[in-house]
Design an enzyme around this catalytic site. Structure first.
Site, PDB file in Angstrom:
ATOM      1  N   CYS A  47      -3.254  -2.411   9.044  1.00  0.00           N
ATOM      2  CA  CYS A  47      -3.740  -1.685   7.865  1.00  0.00           C
ATOM      3  C   CYS A  47      -4.581  -0.457   8.182  1.00  0.00           C
ATOM      4  O   CYS A  47      -4.222   0.652   7.796  1.00  0.00           O
ATOM      5  CB  CYS A  47      -4.527  -2.636   6.979  1.00  0.00           C
ATOM      6  SG  CYS A  47      -3.579  -4.077   6.517  1.00  0.00           S
ATOM      7  N   LYS A  63      -7.096   1.876  -3.070  1.00  0.00           N
ATOM      8  CA  LYS A  63      -6.719   1.097  -1.883  1.00  0.00           C
ATOM      9  C   LYS A  63      -6.975   1.881  -0.594  1.00  0.00           C
ATOM     10  O   LYS A  63      -7.589   1.395   0.354  1.00  0.00           O
ATOM     11  CB  LYS A  63      -5.243   0.703  -1.998  1.00  0.00           C
ATOM     12  CG  LYS A  63      -4.636   0.124  -0.764  1.00  0.00           C
ATOM     13  CD  LYS A  63      -5.239  -1.221  -0.415  1.00  0.00           C
ATOM     14  CE  LYS A  63      -4.818  -1.646   0.964  1.00  0.00           C
ATOM     15  NZ  LYS A  63      -5.030  -3.039   1.221  1.00  0.00           N
ATOM     16  N   THR A 113       0.859  -1.185   0.000  1.00  0.00           N
ATOM     17  CA  THR A 113       0.000   0.000   0.000  1.00  0.00           C
ATOM     18  C   THR A 113       0.891   1.229   0.000  1.00  0.00           C
ATOM     19  O   THR A 113       1.651   1.444   0.948  1.00  0.00           O
ATOM     20  CB  THR A 113      -0.904  -0.007   1.247  1.00  0.00           C
ATOM     21  OG1 THR A 113      -1.626  -1.223   1.238  1.00  0.00           O
ATOM     22  CG2 THR A 113      -1.867   1.161   1.240  1.00  0.00           C
ATOM     23  N   GLY A 160     -17.326  -2.709  18.631  1.00  0.00           N
ATOM     24  CA  GLY A 160     -16.311  -3.344  19.448  1.00  0.00           C
ATOM     25  C   GLY A 160     -15.390  -2.326  20.069  1.00  0.00           C
ATOM     26  O   GLY A 160     -15.746  -1.147  20.190  1.00  0.00           O
TER      27      GLY A 160
HETATM   28  C1  UGA Z   1      -8.049  -4.978   6.162  1.00  0.00           C
HETATM   29  C2  UGA Z   1      -9.075  -5.005   5.007  1.00  0.00           C
HETATM   30  O1  UGA Z   1     -10.263  -5.677   5.422  1.00  0.00           O
HETATM   31  C3  UGA Z   1      -8.480  -5.713   3.796  1.00  0.00           C
HETATM   32  O2  UGA Z   1      -9.393  -5.636   2.705  1.00  0.00           O
HETATM   33  C4  UGA Z   1      -7.168  -5.012   3.400  1.00  0.00           C
HETATM   34  O3  UGA Z   1      -6.533  -5.644   2.318  1.00  0.00           O
HETATM   35  C5  UGA Z   1      -6.215  -5.034   4.581  1.00  0.00           C
HETATM   36  O4  UGA Z   1      -6.836  -4.358   5.700  1.00  0.00           O
HETATM   37  C6  UGA Z   1      -4.937  -4.343   4.166  1.00  0.00           C
HETATM   38  O5  UGA Z   1      -4.984  -3.146   3.868  1.00  0.00           O
HETATM   39  O6  UGA Z   1      -3.924  -5.007   4.006  1.00  0.00           O
HETATM   40  P1  UGA Z   1      -7.272  -6.703   8.062  1.00  0.00           P
HETATM   41  O7  UGA Z   1      -6.554  -5.539   8.667  1.00  0.00           O
HETATM   42  O8  UGA Z   1      -6.566  -7.992   7.907  1.00  0.00           O
HETATM   43  O9  UGA Z   1      -7.795  -6.307   6.582  1.00  0.00           O
HETATM   44  O10 UGA Z   1      -8.513  -6.985   8.976  1.00  0.00           O
HETATM   45  P2  UGA Z   1     -10.107  -6.732   9.007  1.00  0.00           P
HETATM   46  O11 UGA Z   1     -10.773  -8.040   9.045  1.00  0.00           O
HETATM   47  O12 UGA Z   1     -10.534  -5.775   7.976  1.00  0.00           O
HETATM   48  O13 UGA Z   1     -10.238  -6.060  10.470  1.00  0.00           O
HETATM   49  C7  UGA Z   1      -9.614  -4.832  10.800  1.00  0.00           C
HETATM   50  C8  UGA Z   1     -10.021  -4.364  12.182  1.00  0.00           C
HETATM   51  O14 UGA Z   1     -11.365  -3.927  12.194  1.00  0.00           O
HETATM   52  C9  UGA Z   1      -9.932  -5.433  13.268  1.00  0.00           C
HETATM   53  O15 UGA Z   1      -9.380  -4.854  14.434  1.00  0.00           O
HETATM   54  C10 UGA Z   1     -11.383  -5.840  13.480  1.00  0.00           C
HETATM   55  O16 UGA Z   1     -11.630  -6.335  14.772  1.00  0.00           O
HETATM   56  C11 UGA Z   1     -12.087  -4.525  13.255  1.00  0.00           C
HETATM   57  N1  UGA Z   1     -13.498  -4.670  12.858  1.00  0.00           N
HETATM   58  C12 UGA Z   1     -13.833  -5.203  11.657  1.00  0.00           C
HETATM   59  C13 UGA Z   1     -14.495  -4.200  13.708  1.00  0.00           C
HETATM   60  O17 UGA Z   1     -14.234  -3.702  14.819  1.00  0.00           O
HETATM   61  N2  UGA Z   1     -15.800  -4.281  13.296  1.00  0.00           N
HETATM   62  C14 UGA Z   1     -16.143  -4.808  12.102  1.00  0.00           C
HETATM   63  O18 UGA Z   1     -17.360  -4.836  11.780  1.00  0.00           O
HETATM   64  C15 UGA Z   1     -15.132  -5.294  11.270  1.00  0.00           C
END
Ligand code: UGA
Length: 433
Positions: A263, A207, A121, A256
């Protein structure tokens, strides 16, 4: 086709391995000798479900190799992926020194036409910078194209996300480069994956805009949750009622303790810096960042209120990783909350199924690590769920209640039902319900 992936971190390793599985010959390169040695021995430096099996398979079938020899790999490759880290600097902007260094090395080793792809990124304008560095270093000697191909992988489901993406974004200035990239991704055509073909700058911004928007959804629902608590509404039903509108969508509306990971915190901060550098204030994302910081603080308050006080109080912490199915604790809300509890004088007993090795290296030495959730619950004044690992969803609550000094639980991931927890005799708090 031969490709070379520079950087065997999260993005590079998953990308290289998945392309090898598409039938491409892939060399994964890193300057970190230890990491390459590990990979050669079949050990995976990160925790990602399914990755080891896929690496083993493609190594055995001869399509995937690991090396520290960048020169040779670049020579052999038609496509060179830059997948090195772009960590945040003090001021929140992305550090491009690794990307620039790699660009210089690529320039020195061009031996014919190549497509140079940024997969990390990177701020808008990085593709142009890479192009300029290479052109300067190698003069008119060799033809090359620079492509932006951002990754959208989620930790914990990275392979599935690579193999079945919602879309592939390609930013390029030449048709030849687009044709080569499409060829590389050809297995995804069978799945009718949409391809977004655009300019390098637009692709780079896609992105950041995507991650900033997802972070906005999370901060938005966290604020709705906070309001629910004030007015006596239930955020899970509000989210359901909102999410059924297709324009809103049900995903990423789980309240949460705030978002974390490698990211969202980095990219939200970077997009505001990119905007500022161009004389624009990206107000919504600035608010999203503020709300996220406040959310973590509100969770500390919630725990304090439940436990009565924090000084000298024993807290059991379930979860350290920023989300389930990863050992990644970078910018994890759980880490922030645990550190704050300790700073306020609490004694924290913690357990995480995968994140404890990383935690031991960076968290306060005062944290007491446990072998499972039950040991973390033993004798504590309150139990806090910080990460929604599956194993925390089906706890033997009778046993937990027996082990706790007082039956108090702060469920910051809304894993359990308030009514049934009350019926079991717990003093139970969650987020927005
Ligand atoms: C995120 C994006 O979802 C990916 O599409 C992207 O490629 C990636 O960043 C990146 O830029 O490399 P990631 O950081 O692995 O992926 O995790 P997520 O599943 O998106 O969760 C991120 C955070 O948001 C976590 O702390 C999660 O607990 C929180 N979250 C997620 C919430 O608090 N509520 C939600 O409804 C969803």
């Amino acid at each position: 086709m031969n490709i070379c992936v520079i950087g065997t971190g999260y993005v590079g390793l998953v990308t290289g391995t998945c392309f090898a599985d598409f039938g491409v010959t892939v060399e994964c390169v890193d300057i970190d000798v230890k990491k390459i040695e590990m990979l050669k021995r079949g050990e995976i430096p990160i925790y990602e479900p399914g990755l080891k099996e896929l690496v083993d398979k493609n190594v055995a079938e001869g399509r995937l190799t690991f090396t520290t020899d960048l020169t040779d790999s670049i020579n052999r490759a038609l496509v060179v992926f830059i997948a090195v880290g772009t960590p945040p600097q003090e001021d929140g902007s992305a550090d491009l020194s690794h990307v620039k260094e790699v660009a210089r090395t690529i320039a020195k080793n061009l031996n014919g036409y190549k497509v140079i792809v940024t997969k990390s990124t990177v701020p808008v304008g990085t593709g142009a910078i890479v192009e300029e560095i290479i052109r300067k270093e190698c003069g008119a000697g060799h033809k090359f194209d620079v492509v932006s191909n951002p990754e959208f992988l989620r930790e914990g489901s990275a392979i599935e996300d690579f193999m079945r993406p919602n879309r592939v974004v390609l930013g390029a200035r030449s048709e030849q480069a687009v044709a080569i990239m499409k060829d590389l991704y050809s297995p995804l055509y069978l799945l009718e994956t949409p391809f977004v073909i655009t300019s390098v700058e637009t692709s780079e911004l896609i992105k950041y805009a995507a991650n900033a928007f997802l972070a906005t959804k999370i901060s938005f629902i966290n604020e709705v949750a906070n309001l629910c608590e004030k007015v006596g509404a239930d955020v899970s039903m509000v989210a359901k009622g909102m999410g059924l509108d297709h324009r809103v969508g049900a995903k990423f509306l789980h309240p949460g303790p705030g978002y974390g990971g490698s990211c969202f915190p980095k990219d939200t901060s970077a997009i505001t810096k990119i905007a500022k550098a161009h004389g624009y204030t990206f107000r919504i994302v600035e608010a999203v960042i503020d709300v996220n910081a406040r959310q973590m603080e509100l969770m500390v308050e919630k725990i304090r209120k439940l436990a009565g006080s924090l000084n000298g109080i024993k807290i059991g912490a379930l979860g350290i990783a920023f989300k389930p199915n990863t050992d990644d604790i970078r910018d994890s809300p759980a880490v922030y909350i645990i550190e704050r509890l300790i700073a306020e004088g609490a004694i924290v007993k913690a357990y995480d199924p995968a994140g404890m090795d990383n935690a031991k290296q960076t968290l306060s030495k005062k944290v007491v690590y446990c072998k499972d959730a039950y040991e973390a619950a033993e004798g504590v004044d309150a139990l806090v769920i910080l990460t929604e690992w599956n194993q925390f969803r089906k706890l033997d609550l009778g046993r937990i209640k027996e082990l706790l000094k007082s039956p108090k639980m702060a469920d910051l991931r809304n894993v359990y039902e308030p009514a049934s927890m009350k019926a079991l005799g717990f003093e139970y708090v969650s987020v927005g319900r």
